[in-house]
Design a protein around this motif. Structure first.
Motif: not given
Length: 370
Positions: A47, A84, A86, A231-232, A235, A266, A268
């Motif tokens: 990450w 990723s 987000t 991710a939201d 995060s 968070q 993930l």
């Protein structure tokens, strides 16, 4: 040289990998039959996106480079350069993502509208405003990566793995285990993870390291590929790479739901090679930690994941808690401490252990003159 390494989590295994790659002989001790700590209880995410500017980001980027190289040499680690997304669902989250895109530097950020985000990851069919794409994020298979690396090391003829060996004494160039065997070498590296008491306390005293507990879960296979990690917006709250005036405003105007705030949560989410989804996580800092897991955080995580996916999750197959060690020293990636001549303790990478371990091991090797 002959290197004795204690602890077979991600840090210990990567130190062994680095030593063998530099031509040395390694004796590797692990108190369990298999590593059972944070290294196998995490997402397996490499990450880069949330790392703080400076040393932390440089370490993560170097580790990302090394992971890709390792993945080619050791396919069993399951390295995937998936990137990723987000997901932003509020104006405040979007503002953080916009700032990150403008100041992301080497992270490889692109801000995507929903249509372009779904072109990258078609599985995201819920409602959202935008998604921050990070091209440098990646994943490995945390439950199988370490055995795959050990199997690769065994082929060198310069690696010995001794499981079920708890260390009882450490001196310069010498380790004694609970089988009564003494192992000698030029250097000793202790990578004992969240085990900070017992012999570690006797050798090193009280460390500037805290323990952090988290809860996670894994589902049955999703019926389609989840082509990126996800991710939201919560995060943004927990990763220093998103520190900005926009994040400060988000913290002021957008309060987390009570359960999310209470458990410092968070979302993930990453797909395993078998199709299942690993989903988390929570953060607990005050010990003593509970021995059980609680359901309300799982309910919140499931609801958040379903809102982003736009459909119900597959059945949850596993739930678990894990504990990792996190250095408290500002600006430090990991806690390194010389215990005796040629004896080095390396612990406390926090949530960066799987991400940064190859680069951390490389730095240790250079410091020890390997």
């Amino acid at each position: 040289m002959r290197i004795i390494i204690v602890g077979a989590g991600a840090l210990g295994t990567m130190h062994a990998f680095e030593a063998v790659a530099r031509g040395h002989e390694v004796v590797h001790l692990e108190r369990e039959r298999e590593a059972r700590g944070a290294s196998v209880r995490n997402f397996g995410l490499v990450w880069v996106s949330g790392r703080a500017n400076g040393t932390e980001l440089e370490t993560a980027l170097r580790a990302r480079e090394l992971w890709e190289r390792i993945g080619k040499d050791v396919p069993g680690v399951g390295f995937r350069a998936i990137g990723s997304l987000t997901v932003c669902r509020t104006p405040a989250e979007l503002a953080v993502a916009e700032h990150a895109t403008a100041h992301g530097g080497e992270r490889g950020f692109t801000l995507l509208d929903p249509e372009r985000a779904r072109a990258v990851n078609p599985a995201l069919r819920g409602d959202f405003t935008a998604a921050l794409h990070c091209a440098t994020d990646a994943a490995v298979e945390s439950r199988v990566a370490l055995p795959a690396l050990r199997e690769h090391l065994l082929k060198s003829g310069r690696y010995t793995f001794l499981a079920g060996r708890e260390v009882r004494d450490v001196k310069a160039g010498e380790v004694r285990d609970d089988h009564g065997d003494t192992h000698t070498g030029d250097h000793v590296v202790l990578t004992t993870g969240a085990w900070l008491g017992g012999l570690v306390r006797e050798l090193a005293g009280e460390l500037p390291v805290r323990r952090v507990r988290l809860q996670m879960m894994q589902t049955e296979a999703l019926a389609e590929p989840l082509t990126t990690a996800v991710a939201d917006g919560d995060s943004f709250r927990y990763y220093p790479g998103f520190d900005s005036p926009a994040r400060d405003r988000m913290a002021a105007v957008q309060k987390q739901p009570e359960i999310a705030a209470a458990h410092k949560m968070q979302l993930l989410m990453v797909q395993r090679l078998d199709g299942g989804l690993t989903i988390g996580d929570t953060h607990e800092y005050d010990e003593p930690f509970a021995f059980d897991v609680v359901e309300e955080p799982y309910d919140h995580l499931a609801a958040t994941a379903e809102a982003i996916l736009g459909r119900p999750l597959p059945r949850v197959r596993r739930r678990w808690a894990g504990v990792y060690a996190q250095t408290l020293a500002t600006g430090e990636i990991v806690h390194r401490q010389s215990i005796a001549d040629g004896v080095l303790l390396v612990t406390g990478p926090g949530g960066r252990g799987m991400t940064c371990s190859p680069a951390i091991a490389e730095t240790s090797a250079e410091a020890l003159g390997w």
